[in-house]
Design an enzyme around this catalytic site. Sequence first.
Site, PDB file in Angstrom:
ATOM      1  N   LYS A 138       0.854  -1.195   0.000  1.00 43.66           N
ATOM      2  CA  LYS A 138       0.000   0.000   0.000  1.00 43.66           C
ATOM      3  C   LYS A 138       0.876   1.226   0.000  1.00 43.66           C
ATOM      4  CE  LYS A 138      -3.865   2.199   0.251  1.00 43.66           C
ATOM      5  NZ  LYS A 138      -3.402   2.905  -0.980  1.00 43.66           N
ATOM      6  N   GLN A 181       7.146   3.931   3.970  1.00 41.67           N
ATOM      7  CA  GLN A 181       5.732   3.565   3.983  1.00 41.67           C
ATOM      8  C   GLN A 181       5.468   2.314   4.829  1.00 41.67           C
ATOM      9  OE1 GLN A 181       3.862   5.631   1.451  1.00 41.67           O
ATOM     10  NE2 GLN A 181       2.153   5.188   2.788  1.00 41.67           N
ATOM     11  N   LYS A 239       5.240   3.588   8.424  1.00 46.12           N
ATOM     12  CA  LYS A 239       4.080   4.481   8.540  1.00 46.12           C
ATOM     13  C   LYS A 239       2.792   3.665   8.578  1.00 46.12           C
ATOM     14  CE  LYS A 239       3.964   7.699   5.361  1.00 46.12           C
ATOM     15  NZ  LYS A 239       3.636   8.633   4.254  1.00 46.12           N
ATOM     16  N   LYS A 252       5.454   1.749  -2.965  1.00 47.51           N
ATOM     17  CA  LYS A 252       5.367   3.081  -3.574  1.00 47.51           C
ATOM     18  C   LYS A 252       5.630   2.961  -5.057  1.00 47.51           C
ATOM     19  CE  LYS A 252       4.814   7.384  -2.151  1.00 47.51           C
ATOM     20  NZ  LYS A 252       4.210   7.889  -0.915  1.00 47.51           N
ATOM     21  N   GLY A 284      -2.694   8.233  -4.440  1.00 48.09           N
ATOM     22  CA  GLY A 284      -2.002   9.393  -4.985  1.00 48.09           C
ATOM     23  C   GLY A 284      -0.769   9.779  -4.185  1.00 48.09           C
ATOM     24  N   ASP A 285      -0.050  10.724  -4.702  1.00 49.76           N
ATOM     25  CA  ASP A 285       1.093  11.355  -4.028  1.00 49.76           C
ATOM     26  C   ASP A 285       1.364  12.630  -4.840  1.00 49.76           C
ATOM     27  OD1 ASP A 285       3.226  10.524  -1.830  1.00 49.76           O
ATOM     28  OD2 ASP A 285       4.375  11.464  -3.408  1.00 49.76           O
ATOM     29  N   THR A 333      -4.447  13.791   4.967  1.00 48.70           N
ATOM     30  CA  THR A 333      -3.031  13.924   5.338  1.00 48.70           C
ATOM     31  C   THR A 333      -2.799  15.236   6.084  1.00 48.70           C
ATOM     32  OG1 THR A 333      -2.531  12.704   3.317  1.00 48.70           O
ATOM     33  CG2 THR A 333      -0.673  13.683   4.480  1.00 48.70           C
ATOM     34  N   ASN A 361      -2.142  19.342  -1.909  1.00 45.38           N
ATOM     35  CA  ASN A 361      -3.208  18.772  -1.117  1.00 45.38           C
ATOM     36  C   ASN A 361      -2.907  18.751   0.385  1.00 45.38           C
ATOM     37  OD1 ASN A 361      -5.686  17.385  -1.189  1.00 45.38           O
ATOM     38  ND2 ASN A 361      -4.573  15.538  -0.630  1.00 45.38           N
ATOM     39  N   SER A 391      -6.930   5.957   3.669  1.00 47.47           N
ATOM     40  CA  SER A 391      -6.987   5.015   2.548  1.00 47.47           C
ATOM     41  C   SER A 391      -7.437   3.647   3.043  1.00 47.47           C
ATOM     42  CB  SER A 391      -5.605   4.868   1.903  1.00 47.47           C
ATOM     43  OG  SER A 391      -5.347   5.936   1.020  1.00 47.47           O
TER      44      SER A 391
HETATM   45  N1  GLU Z   1       1.157   9.003  -0.725  1.00 41.20           N
HETATM   46  C1  GLU Z   1       0.575   9.026   0.577  1.00 41.20           C
HETATM   47  C2  GLU Z   1       1.640   8.751   1.612  1.00 41.20           C
HETATM   48  O1  GLU Z   1       2.769   9.169   1.428  1.00 41.20           O
HETATM   49  C3  GLU Z   1      -0.669   8.172   0.694  1.00 41.20           C
HETATM   50  C4  GLU Z   1      -0.504   6.727   0.386  1.00 41.20           C
HETATM   51  C5  GLU Z   1      -1.808   5.923   0.377  1.00 41.20           C
HETATM   52  O2  GLU Z   1      -2.854   6.450   0.707  1.00 41.20           O
HETATM   53  O3  GLU Z   1      -1.717   4.743   0.022  1.00 41.20           O
HETATM   54  O4  GLU Z   1       1.428   8.183   2.649  1.00 41.20           O
END
Ligand code: GLU
Length: 448
Positions: free
Chosen positions: A93, A114, A117, A129, A168-169, A213, A244, A380
């Site tokens: 994810k 990630q 996190k 990612k 997204g990112d 976020t 965002n 998410s």
């Molecule tokens: N890109 C975001 C992050 O850095 C969201 C990732 C997601 O929702 O999967 O955490």
Amino acid sequence: MSHPNETLRDIYDEVLRRNAGEAEFHQAALEVLESLETVVTKHPEYTDSQVIRRLVEPERQIIFRVPWVDDRGVVQVNRGFRVQYSSALGPFKGGIRFHPSVNLGIVKFLGFEQIFKNSLTGLPIGGGKGGSDFDPKGRSTGEVMRFCQSFMTELHRHLGEYTDVPAGDIGVGGREIGYLFGQYKRITNRYESGVFTGKGLSWGGSRVRTEATGYGTVYFVDEMLKVRGESFDGKRVLVSGSGNVAIYAIEKVHQLGGIVIGCSDSGGYVHDEAGIDVELLKEVKDVRRGRISEYADLRPSASFVAQGSLWDLPCDIALPCATQNELDGDHAATLIRGGVSIVAEGANMPCTRVALQAFAEAGVRCAPGKAANAGGVATSALEMQQNAARDSWSFEHTEERLEEIMRGIHDRCLSTADEYGLPGNYAAGANIAGFIKVADAMLALGVI
Ligand code: GLU
């Protein structure tokens, strides 16, 4: 490394050797490995079973060609990436980033962060990612759509609601997710809502995902303030970026009684002592897809500074919400002189190592991105829950869940830091708590 444990030192040397030239990935790996020194002393099973050595190596790395035709009929070629880092806790994810700076090292640093996190959110999601060096700036909607379709034509075979769930990112928002999901749906002949998050509300998205976020970062800071008996009331705040994350961080700071006096984009920063007008900022950035200088043109109390740094403005709280390594040692020194007392990373790894060291020495409390910006990916996971249940929650209920998750992450960071003899060290607490959950799952699942 500061006080190297021999095994961790070896692992770091191996990371350097096997991932040559990937500076951001080295930085992210070092930051985590340093925090694990006390953990491996207490728990030799993590080094004995090579959990850490396995964790720094992605499960799978996909690199592919993305050919597409621009509006002039010229063929363009970009490179696509998806690093499926760890699926110990759930499907891979993490977001997809479209920016000219994207390369394998950047995607790996983001994918690695990630893992921890996502673990910290307490929800069942692994880490990954993706992205491309495609630059959406100046591209027409048709070009963006054709690029997204080509990107997904290759990537779709590696995704699935139980396999890998992108979002997204930077450079990838609702519009791009629509085109990516649309192409996935067409190729697979499946309306598999749970394969993507950040979707639009009419086609399986979750309320609060857009805001999550930025809102989450501010909830995290609110908790940092509360443990000291303080609040946002009257606090002067700087928020870098104007995407965002920044927009909704500004909105939530204002809701909680603080005042955001500056924000930025790659062209410069705006200073607005009356407080950033979020609705105007949304109009300029989201609707017109314009530059931040246009905000200053439309707002009498604001001035635009093309040169110089946002961090020159004195503030109480700094929220770097733009991109990696945007805040360096010099910026940190200026912020400290200006009286900053809290820094929370809305972006991923926005502070350099030198900056973090300066903040630590000056007693500035720092919240790492892994914890402070986890609200996006946490929401998410809430979107995935709604998709699995074919349900759609209210804004209030979803925001309540987000707030609860952020306050929980805050407390877990502090209690873990305490437990490992590093009181008040949010970064160590986040790394250790995030790591232990993944490591225990890896031990349970065997050598895979
Ligand atoms: N890109 C975001 C992050 O850095 C969201 C990732 C997601 O929702 O999967 O955490």
